[in-house]
Write a protein that holds these residues in place. Structure first.
Motif, PDB file in Angstrom:
ATOM      1  N   ASP A  69       0.822  -1.205   0.000  1.00 23.16           N
ATOM      2  CA  ASP A  69       0.000   0.000   0.000  1.00 23.16           C
ATOM      3  C   ASP A  69       0.862   1.263   0.000  1.00 23.16           C
ATOM      4  O   ASP A  69       0.577   2.220  -0.712  1.00 23.16           O
ATOM      5  N   GLU A  73       1.116   4.104  -2.978  1.00 25.57           N
ATOM      6  CA  GLU A  73       0.850   5.513  -2.689  1.00 25.57           C
ATOM      7  C   GLU A  73       1.992   6.384  -3.190  1.00 25.57           C
ATOM      8  O   GLU A  73       1.767   7.423  -3.800  1.00 25.57           O
ATOM      9  N   ASP A  77       1.777   9.296  -6.063  1.00 28.88           N
ATOM     10  CA  ASP A  77       2.245  10.659  -5.806  1.00 28.88           C
ATOM     11  C   ASP A  77       3.223  11.106  -6.880  1.00 28.88           C
ATOM     12  O   ASP A  77       3.162  12.242  -7.358  1.00 28.88           O
TER      13      ASP A  77
END
Length: 89
Positions: A69, A73, A77
């Motif tokens: 996870d 992420e 980004d």
């Protein structure tokens, strides 16, 4: 001195991150192994290499181990930052 695996634990949701020519790539961690070598113990991630399983940190370009996870992420980004840079041009 040889590494002795004392215990193996599941590693669902974890990845080993490798540097692939400046880009980070993730490979699923198969398990974590409690390893004893030279009178010390440490936990090391293991990944599949074809039909074999090996220590992630022994492979070329190994960077780190992190939760899937968190890796996803970070990747999202970076993609957003690249899109914003393209929009500014």
């Amino acid at each position: 001195m040889q590494d002795n695996i004392i215990q193996i634990m599941p590693a669902a949701g974890w990845v080993a991150v490798f540097d692939e020519g400046g880009e980070e790539a993730a490979q699923a961690v198969v398990c974590f192994a409690l390893v004893e070598s030279a009178m010390k113990r440490e936990v090391r991630a293991m990944v599949a290499e074809g039909a074999q399983i090996g220590f992630a940190d022994a492979l070329p370009n190994f960077v780190r181990v992190e939760e899937l996870d968190a890796f996803e992420e970070d990747d999202e980004d970076e993609e957003q930052d690249e899109e914003e840079e393209e929009d500014e041009e």
